[in-house]
Each structure stands twice: as C-alpha cells, then as structure tokens.
Write a protein that holds these residues in place. Sequence first.
Motif, PDB file in Angstrom:
ATOM      1  N   ASN A   1      14.155   4.424 -19.482  1.00  0.00           N
ATOM      2  CA  ASN A   1      12.828   5.011 -19.682  1.00  0.00           C
ATOM      3  C   ASN A   1      12.642   6.170 -18.710  1.00  0.00           C
ATOM      4  O   ASN A   1      12.220   5.961 -17.575  1.00  0.00           O
ATOM      5  N   PRO A   2      12.945   7.389 -19.122  1.00  0.00           N
ATOM      6  CA  PRO A   2      12.868   8.528 -18.213  1.00  0.00           C
ATOM      7  C   PRO A   2      11.448   8.877 -17.759  1.00  0.00           C
ATOM      8  O   PRO A   2      11.271   9.759 -16.923  1.00  0.00           O
ATOM      9  N   ALA A   3      10.428   8.157 -18.249  1.00  0.00           N
ATOM     10  CA  ALA A   3       9.056   8.366 -17.774  1.00  0.00           C
ATOM     11  C   ALA A   3       8.812   7.686 -16.433  1.00  0.00           C
ATOM     12  O   ALA A   3       7.777   7.897 -15.811  1.00  0.00           O
ATOM     13  N   VAL A   4       9.789   6.884 -15.992  1.00  0.00           N
ATOM     14  CA  VAL A   4       9.646   6.169 -14.720  1.00  0.00           C
ATOM     15  C   VAL A   4      10.905   6.320 -13.885  1.00  0.00           C
ATOM     16  O   VAL A   4      11.987   6.623 -14.399  1.00  0.00           O
ATOM     17  N   GLY A   5      10.743   6.105 -12.610  1.00  0.00           N
ATOM     18  CA  GLY A   5      11.878   6.035 -11.703  1.00  0.00           C
ATOM     19  C   GLY A   5      12.010   4.618 -11.182  1.00  0.00           C
ATOM     20  O   GLY A   5      11.103   3.794 -11.347  1.00  0.00           O
ATOM     21  N   ILE A   6      13.124   4.353 -10.567  1.00  0.00           N
ATOM     22  CA  ILE A   6      13.352   3.072  -9.905  1.00  0.00           C
ATOM     23  C   ILE A   6      13.567   3.384  -8.435  1.00  0.00           C
ATOM     24  O   ILE A   6      14.445   4.175  -8.078  1.00  0.00           O
ATOM     25  N   VAL A   7      12.736   2.779  -7.602  1.00  0.00           N
ATOM     26  CA  VAL A   7      12.795   3.025  -6.161  1.00  0.00           C
ATOM     27  C   VAL A   7      13.107   1.707  -5.463  1.00  0.00           C
ATOM     28  O   VAL A   7      12.552   0.658  -5.811  1.00  0.00           O
ATOM     29  N   THR A   8      14.013   1.778  -4.492  1.00  0.00           N
ATOM     30  CA  THR A   8      14.385   0.608  -3.701  1.00  0.00           C
ATOM     31  C   THR A   8      14.096   0.896  -2.238  1.00  0.00           C
ATOM     32  O   THR A   8      14.420   1.980  -1.734  1.00  0.00           O
ATOM     33  N   TRP A   9      13.482  -0.079  -1.577  1.00  0.00           N
ATOM     34  CA  TRP A   9      13.167   0.031  -0.151  1.00  0.00           C
ATOM     35  C   TRP A   9      13.821  -1.112   0.606  1.00  0.00           C
ATOM     36  O   TRP A   9      14.001  -2.197   0.072  1.00  0.00           O
TER      37      TRP A   9
ATOM     38  N   ASN B   1      11.134  -1.436  -7.404  1.00  0.00           N
ATOM     39  CA  ASN B   1      10.028  -1.342  -8.356  1.00  0.00           C
ATOM     40  C   ASN B   1      10.270  -0.173  -9.285  1.00  0.00           C
ATOM     41  O   ASN B   1      10.858   0.825  -8.883  1.00  0.00           O
ATOM     42  N   GLN B   2       9.779  -0.297 -10.510  1.00  0.00           N
ATOM     43  CA  GLN B   2       9.639   0.883 -11.355  1.00  0.00           C
ATOM     44  C   GLN B   2       8.417   1.627 -10.848  1.00  0.00           C
ATOM     45  O   GLN B   2       7.411   1.007 -10.498  1.00  0.00           O
ATOM     46  N   VAL B   3       8.505   2.953 -10.817  1.00  0.00           N
ATOM     47  CA  VAL B   3       7.402   3.780 -10.345  1.00  0.00           C
ATOM     48  C   VAL B   3       7.198   4.911 -11.347  1.00  0.00           C
ATOM     49  O   VAL B   3       8.158   5.591 -11.730  1.00  0.00           O
ATOM     50  N   ARG B   4       5.947   5.092 -11.772  1.00  0.00           N
ATOM     51  CA  ARG B   4       5.648   6.163 -12.725  1.00  0.00           C
ATOM     52  C   ARG B   4       6.014   7.522 -12.160  1.00  0.00           C
ATOM     53  O   ARG B   4       5.837   7.792 -10.976  1.00  0.00           O
ATOM     54  N   ARG B   5       6.497   8.384 -13.028  1.00  0.00           N
ATOM     55  CA  ARG B   5       6.767   9.773 -12.645  1.00  0.00           C
ATOM     56  C   ARG B   5       5.501  10.594 -12.846  1.00  0.00           C
ATOM     57  O   ARG B   5       4.680  10.291 -13.710  1.00  0.00           O
TER      58      ARG B   5
ATOM     59  N   GLU C   1       0.823  -1.209   0.000  1.00  0.00           N
ATOM     60  CA  GLU C   1       0.000   0.000   0.000  1.00  0.00           C
ATOM     61  C   GLU C   1       0.859   1.263   0.000  1.00  0.00           C
ATOM     62  O   GLU C   1       0.568   2.218  -0.711  1.00  0.00           O
ATOM     63  N   ASP C   2       1.913   1.282   0.788  1.00  0.00           N
ATOM     64  CA  ASP C   2       2.758   2.475   0.881  1.00  0.00           C
ATOM     65  C   ASP C   2       3.793   2.569  -0.233  1.00  0.00           C
ATOM     66  O   ASP C   2       4.145   3.664  -0.663  1.00  0.00           O
ATOM     67  N   CYS C   3       4.297   1.437  -0.694  1.00  0.00           N
ATOM     68  CA  CYS C   3       5.441   1.475  -1.602  1.00  0.00           C
ATOM     69  C   CYS C   3       5.101   1.268  -3.076  1.00  0.00           C
ATOM     70  O   CYS C   3       5.700   1.931  -3.921  1.00  0.00           O
ATOM     71  N   SER C   4       4.201   0.364  -3.387  1.00  0.00           N
ATOM     72  CA  SER C   4       4.064   0.005  -4.802  1.00  0.00           C
ATOM     73  C   SER C   4       2.634  -0.197  -5.276  1.00  0.00           C
ATOM     74  O   SER C   4       2.415  -0.766  -6.343  1.00  0.00           O
ATOM     75  N   GLU C   5       1.669   0.298  -4.532  1.00  0.00           N
ATOM     76  CA  GLU C   5       0.282   0.039  -4.897  1.00  0.00           C
ATOM     77  C   GLU C   5      -0.117   0.644  -6.240  1.00  0.00           C
ATOM     78  O   GLU C   5      -0.972   0.118  -6.941  1.00  0.00           O
ATOM     79  N   ILE C   6       0.505   1.745  -6.602  1.00  0.00           N
ATOM     80  CA  ILE C   6       0.115   2.403  -7.852  1.00  0.00           C
ATOM     81  C   ILE C   6       0.546   1.590  -9.077  1.00  0.00           C
ATOM     82  O   ILE C   6       0.120   1.855 -10.188  1.00  0.00           O
ATOM     83  N   GLY C   7       1.358   0.599  -8.866  1.00  0.00           N
ATOM     84  CA  GLY C   7       1.749  -0.282  -9.961  1.00  0.00           C
ATOM     85  C   GLY C   7       3.136   0.036 -10.487  1.00  0.00           C
ATOM     86  O   GLY C   7       3.843   0.888  -9.978  1.00  0.00           O
ATOM     87  N   GLY C   8       3.500  -0.683 -11.489  1.00  0.00           N
ATOM     88  CA  GLY C   8       4.833  -0.592 -12.061  1.00  0.00           C
ATOM     89  C   GLY C   8       5.525  -1.923 -11.884  1.00  0.00           C
ATOM     90  O   GLY C   8       5.291  -2.624 -10.900  1.00  0.00           O
ATOM     91  N   PRO C   9       6.365  -2.302 -12.819  1.00  0.00           N
ATOM     92  CA  PRO C   9       7.019  -3.607 -12.743  1.00  0.00           C
ATOM     93  C   PRO C   9       7.834  -3.797 -11.461  1.00  0.00           C
ATOM     94  O   PRO C   9       8.556  -2.905 -11.022  1.00  0.00           O
ATOM     95  N   PHE C  10       7.673  -4.971 -10.902  1.00  0.00           N
ATOM     96  CA  PHE C  10       8.444  -5.400  -9.747  1.00  0.00           C
ATOM     97  C   PHE C  10       9.800  -5.858 -10.269  1.00  0.00           C
ATOM     98  O   PHE C  10       9.870  -6.674 -11.184  1.00  0.00           O
ATOM     99  N   LEU C  11      10.878  -5.310  -9.728  1.00  0.00           N
ATOM    100  CA  LEU C  11      12.209  -5.595 -10.266  1.00  0.00           C
ATOM    101  C   LEU C  11      13.008  -6.604  -9.450  1.00  0.00           C
ATOM    102  O   LEU C  11      14.093  -6.987  -9.863  1.00  0.00           O
ATOM    103  N   GLY C  12      12.490  -7.012  -8.307  1.00  0.00           N
ATOM    104  CA  GLY C  12      13.168  -8.070  -7.574  1.00  0.00           C
ATOM    105  C   GLY C  12      13.378  -7.787  -6.106  1.00  0.00           C
ATOM    106  O   GLY C  12      13.206  -6.666  -5.627  1.00  0.00           O
ATOM    107  N   VAL C  13      13.767  -8.850  -5.417  1.00  0.00           N
ATOM    108  CA  VAL C  13      14.096  -8.820  -3.992  1.00  0.00           C
ATOM    109  C   VAL C  13      15.566  -9.159  -3.852  1.00  0.00           C
ATOM    110  O   VAL C  13      16.082 -10.041  -4.547  1.00  0.00           O
TER     111      VAL C  13
END
Length: 164
Positions: free
Chosen positions: A127-135, A154-158, A85-97
């Motif tokens: 793809n500069p339309a997205v960011g990559i966020v790591t938690w 995860n990739q996260v939309r900008r 809910e806090d980190c990736s609910e809006i969607g975007g490809p999951f890039l791994g653990v």
Amino acid sequence: MSNAILEKAALWKKGHLYEDFFVGQTFQHHWGRTISESDNMLFSTLTLSFVPLYFNRAYAMQQGHPDIVLNPQLIFNVALGLSVEDCSEIGGPFLGVYDLRYHRPAYPGVTLIASSTTVEARISGNNPAVGIVTWETEGRDENGDLLVSFRRSNQVRRREGASQ
C-alpha cells in the motif's frame, strides 16, 4: 461551550506522518512515569499475572530482592505508552514488537524514562499510501540503568498518499 471560546480555539497538531521520520532520529519521550506498588498490584491482578514476586514482599525478599518486583510486562507497557505521542499517535496499524528484552528487575517507586530511535522507514510494498516505520525503544530508570528495550513497527500514513 460559547462560540467566542470555540473561535479562539486552535487545533494542536498531534502525531507525525511518514515523511516526518528518518533513520537515526531520536525521541526523548516526555515526563517519564513513576510506577507505584499499587500500579503493579492492579496491573498484575487485571492481567492474571499471579507470580508471587509481583505481590508478595516476603517471598520476593526470600528470593534475594529488596522489595516486590515490578511486573516486567507493566514496565514494557509503560515504556511503549510513553513512546506513542512521538511515534504513533496519528494512528495506523500496529505491526508488532520484536526483540523485547528485560535487562534488570525494577521495584516500586522507580521512574521510567523512555526514548526511541527510528531504525527503519520504508514505503509499504502493498500500500504505497503508507510507510512502515520501526523504532528501537529503551526504558531506563531515573539513574539511567536500562530496564527494557524493544523494537516495534507501525504503518504510518504518508503526507501525500501514493502520489509521492
């Protein structure tokens, strides 16, 4: 559903865009989840995790445990699920653990509480339309003892796509 009800309905903003994250930001994920023996049995059966520690109380006790051991993959999945809910609910490809660690066994009835800290946020080079966020996420029991920790990306939309 009547039009009067629909007219009063408001959209509830869910998820975060790339610009909403910053390094050092910490989320205390809501509620937590108590994991029961039946949760463990069902998960272990459905994932074909036929390890006697996870479903044979006598065997687990012979190995020095006070009860059946909760399947560590279930502990991980619950902690990951609490973080969505806090980190990736809006969607975007999951890039791994990465760096998945189990710190101690847990037993039926434990309440798992999770928190995540943003440790990296960058614009995607491809793809500069997205960011990559790591938690970095930690799952603790109700006493604060660390059960599981991991990093995930995860990739996260900008908000404005590539125009920023």
